[in-house]
Design an enzyme around this catalytic site. Structure first.
Site, PDB file in Angstrom:
ATOM      1  N   CYS A   1      -5.054   3.238  10.200  1.00  0.00           N
ATOM      2  CA  CYS A   1      -5.935   4.489  10.258  1.00  0.00           C
ATOM      3  C   CYS A   1      -7.323   3.952  10.659  1.00  0.00           C
ATOM      4  CB  CYS A   1      -6.198   5.244   8.896  1.00  0.00           C
ATOM      5  SG  CYS A   1      -6.788   4.181   7.624  1.00  0.00           S
TER       6      CYS A   1
ATOM      7  N   GLU B   1       1.244  -0.977  -5.061  1.00  0.00           N
ATOM      8  CA  GLU B   1       0.130   0.111  -4.824  1.00  0.00           C
ATOM      9  C   GLU B   1      -1.074  -0.211  -6.013  1.00  0.00           C
ATOM     10  OE1 GLU B   1      -1.164   2.573  -3.160  1.00  0.00           O
ATOM     11  OE2 GLU B   1      -2.273   3.017  -4.891  1.00  0.00           O
TER      12      GLU B   1
ATOM     13  N   ASP C   1       0.441  -0.337   4.962  1.00  0.00           N
ATOM     14  CA  ASP C   1      -0.336   0.857   5.464  1.00  0.00           C
ATOM     15  C   ASP C   1      -1.555   0.939   4.650  1.00  0.00           C
ATOM     16  OD1 ASP C   1      -1.264   3.590   6.060  1.00  0.00           O
ATOM     17  OD2 ASP C   1       0.501   4.445   4.961  1.00  0.00           O
TER      18      ASP C   1
ATOM     19  N   TYR D   1       0.773  -1.279  -0.094  1.00  0.00           N
ATOM     20  CA  TYR D   1       0.216  -0.011   0.085  1.00  0.00           C
ATOM     21  C   TYR D   1       0.863   1.278  -0.098  1.00  0.00           C
ATOM     22  CZ  TYR D   1      -3.046  -3.532   1.611  1.00  0.00           C
ATOM     23  OH  TYR D   1      -3.726  -4.749   1.968  1.00  0.00           O
TER      24      TYR D   1
HETATM   25  N1  SAH Z   1       1.902   4.552   2.335  1.00  0.00           N
HETATM   26  C1  SAH Z   1       1.170   5.562   1.703  1.00  0.00           C
HETATM   27  C2  SAH Z   1      -0.196   5.334   0.910  1.00  0.00           C
HETATM   28  C3  SAH Z   1      -1.284   4.844   2.105  1.00  0.00           C
HETATM   29  S1  SAH Z   1      -2.886   5.184   1.907  1.00  0.00           S
HETATM   30  C4  SAH Z   1       1.390   6.819   2.259  1.00  0.00           C
HETATM   31  O1  SAH Z   1       1.733   6.922   3.430  1.00  0.00           O
HETATM   32  O2  SAH Z   1       1.256   7.816   1.785  1.00  0.00           O
HETATM   33  C5  SAH Z   1      -3.461   3.499   1.314  1.00  0.00           C
HETATM   34  C6  SAH Z   1      -3.049   3.157  -0.144  1.00  0.00           C
HETATM   35  O3  SAH Z   1      -3.343   1.938  -0.509  1.00  0.00           O
HETATM   36  C7  SAH Z   1      -3.570   4.129  -1.004  1.00  0.00           C
HETATM   37  O4  SAH Z   1      -2.690   4.856  -2.034  1.00  0.00           O
HETATM   38  C8  SAH Z   1      -4.479   3.194  -1.888  1.00  0.00           C
HETATM   39  O5  SAH Z   1      -4.458   3.551  -3.392  1.00  0.00           O
HETATM   40  C9  SAH Z   1      -3.966   1.632  -1.858  1.00  0.00           C
HETATM   41  N2  SAH Z   1      -4.667   0.682  -1.808  1.00  0.00           N
HETATM   42  C10 SAH Z   1      -5.938   0.349  -1.214  1.00  0.00           C
HETATM   43  N3  SAH Z   1      -6.333  -0.815  -1.384  1.00  0.00           N
HETATM   44  C11 SAH Z   1      -5.359  -1.476  -1.979  1.00  0.00           C
HETATM   45  C12 SAH Z   1      -5.099  -2.833  -2.201  1.00  0.00           C
HETATM   46  N4  SAH Z   1      -6.123  -3.688  -1.917  1.00  0.00           N
HETATM   47  N5  SAH Z   1      -3.938  -3.166  -2.855  1.00  0.00           N
HETATM   48  C13 SAH Z   1      -2.665  -2.192  -2.903  1.00  0.00           C
HETATM   49  N6  SAH Z   1      -2.959  -1.011  -2.841  1.00  0.00           N
HETATM   50  C14 SAH Z   1      -4.161  -0.512  -2.219  1.00  0.00           C
END
Ligand code: SAH
Length: 455
Positions: free
Chosen positions: A411, A336, A384, A315
């Site tokens: 979160c 991601e 995350d 993520y």
């Molecule tokens: N670590 C980053 C983003 C965290 S938010 C930061 O701190 O900025 C969570 C992220 O997960 C988002 O970018 C969203 O697009 C992504 N996401 C959501 N579901 C997902 C999944 N099933 N697999 C991969 N990424 C995902």
């Protein structure tokens, strides 16, 4: 026997608030039946009017308050509570930080998790922190207005000072609003799915002061678009990017799946922990830049890297955590789902001269098994995820991959506790959780938990 609530709708009762829900509502009890009350704090005696009666609980509003909690502070405007912008704004900041620590303790206790929760890391000044706004545009009493919805409704409350947003963003929204009025560009009409401008989104780099404006519209055409753009540029010199996202349907989704450039670049810059990042309109980017550095530093510390480790950042968004970890690791793999974010992440690695990272686009629950099958062995895994937490198939793969350490950035305490319980079944033990206040004045709880695989 049919259950009968001890109160009826519109009835008035006097009670003392005994608790706060995870959403920050006061809890009053009438013969053990809980009533949830906005703007009411523990130890306050209140006269209530019941507004809703459900099977197991009801809602009420305060008619009169007989005493103030020692933790009560005065909000500058009650519209912030009505709009849900600052649902904890009536609670002193130190009490908010304790409230968030307690939320995690409560959910751990409920799930029989024996994990220490440290005091929440807060801000020096918990206002004006948001670097991003998505503001609805509607016609109210014959005039185009920008503001915020009243809680649980679609009634727009016109507002100029959003209190928790970067004041430069508040100012930009007012400038765009006035230009929309001047050029008679119609606001979106939700009831008939007519009109043009649905939302104004603004992002501003905390360090760079670069600003992006995204006009979210129902129609492809924006009447008077050229004049609007030229005036935005002359009145808001920080703007380096103006984008448009078209959302034709009647929906609650704010942003469309694609964006089109109207002016300038398609991203803005910002900095975190000494690295520079390109942030495009559709990419996730943490909204509280001051606290983000503290959050990431906490995550880096929890990973306990020596420079020899292979790390997976699941993520990964635009790669902010990956690039922050890279100087402390041998190699970092990021994954991601959002394509624009992965493109940003790759560009960000290159621009910062970081070569020991690699990003792949896809669902985390698909990519992790693929990497595992390809023989990638992670020493540490950072996750995350969004509010719904980790997919259970993702956790199964973690069980096979067996990284020595996991750092869980969360979160949502509820899904965190669920996932920690499952990870425990695979031999992962957490000793402490560090809450970091990313969303002051709201009920949202962000935290970092380090886990270690037991031998
Ligand atoms: N670590 C980053 C983003 C965290 S938010 C930061 O701190 O900025 C969570 C992220 O997960 C988002 O970018 C969203 O697009 C992504 N996401 C959501 N579901 C997902 C999944 N099933 N697999 C991969 N990424 C995902």
């Amino acid at each position: 026997m049919k259950f009968k609530a001890p109160v009826t709708k519109n009835e008035t009762v006097t009670a003392t608030i005994v608790d706060l829900t995870y959403e920050g509502l006061g809890v009053a009890k009438v013969a053990d039946y809980p009533l949830f009350v906005a703007n009411a704090l523990p130890s306050e005696k209140v006269k209530l009017q019941v507004t809703k009666v459900g099977k197991n609980f009801g809602y009420a509003r305060v008619l009169q308050r007989f005493n103030d909690s020692p933790d009560r502070v005065k909000l500058p405007d009650k519209v912030y509570m009505q709009a849900g912008i600052a649902p904890l704004g009536h609670l002193s900041y130190s009490a908010q930080l304790k409230f968030k620590q307690q939320q995690l303790r409560n959910v751990y206790q409920k799930n029989h998790l024996d994990i220490d929760v440290l005091p929440t890391i807060g801000m020096d000044d918990p206002r004006g922190y948001r670097n991003k706004a998505q503001i609805p545009v509607r016609q109210v009493k014959g005039q185009l207005e920008t503001g915020f919805y009243r809680r649980h409704s679609h009634q727009l409350l016109p507002l100029e000072d959003f209190y928790i947003q970067d004041p430069a963003i508040d100012h930009a929204v007012v400038v765009v609003r006035d230009l929309l009025r001047q050029y008679n560009i119609p606001a979106y009409d939700e009831n008939r799915n007519r009109g043009v401008i649905r939302h104004i989104m603004v992002r501003r780099g905390h360090f760079s002061h670069e600003m992006m404006i995204v006009l979210i519209t129902r129609t492809k055409e924006i009447p008077q678009a050229q004049k609007l753009i030229l005036n935005i540029l002359s009145q808001l010199p920080e703007v380096v990017s103006i984008m448009q996202s078209v959302v034709p349907k009647a929906t609650n989704v704010i942003l469309g799946k694609t964006v089109k450039k109207l002016y300038g670049k398609s991203y803005i810059h910002d900095q975190i922990l000494g690295h520079t990042f390109d942030i495009s309109a559709l990419s996730f980017y943490q909204v509280n830049p001051v606290q983000t550095e503290k959050l990431y530093q906490t995550a880096i510390d929890a990973a306990q890297l020596t420079g020899e480790e292979t790390v997976i950042d699941a993520y990964s968004g635009i790669g902010t955590i990956s690039l922050s970890l890279a100087p402390h690791a041998k190699y970092v793999y990021g994954m991601e789902v959002t394509e624009a974010a992965v493109a940003d992440a790759k560009r960000n690695a290159k621009h910062n001269g970081i070569h020991n990272v690699k990003f792949e686009q896809g669902l985390a629950e698909d990519i992790l098994p693929k990497w595992q099958a390809a023989g990638i062995k992670a020493d540490a895994l950072v996750v995350d995820p969004p509010r719904k937490g980790l997919a259970s198939s993702f956790i199964d793969t973690v069980g096979k991959m067996q990284p020595k350490r996991i750092v869980y950035v969360s979160c949502n305490p509820a899904t965190l506790a669920r996932d920690l319980t499952r990870l425990q079944e695979f031999g992962y033990k957490a000793s402490q959780t560090q809450p970091v206040d990313m969303f002051p004045l709201t009920q949202h709880v962000e935290s970092v938990t380090g886990l270690e695989r037991e031998k």
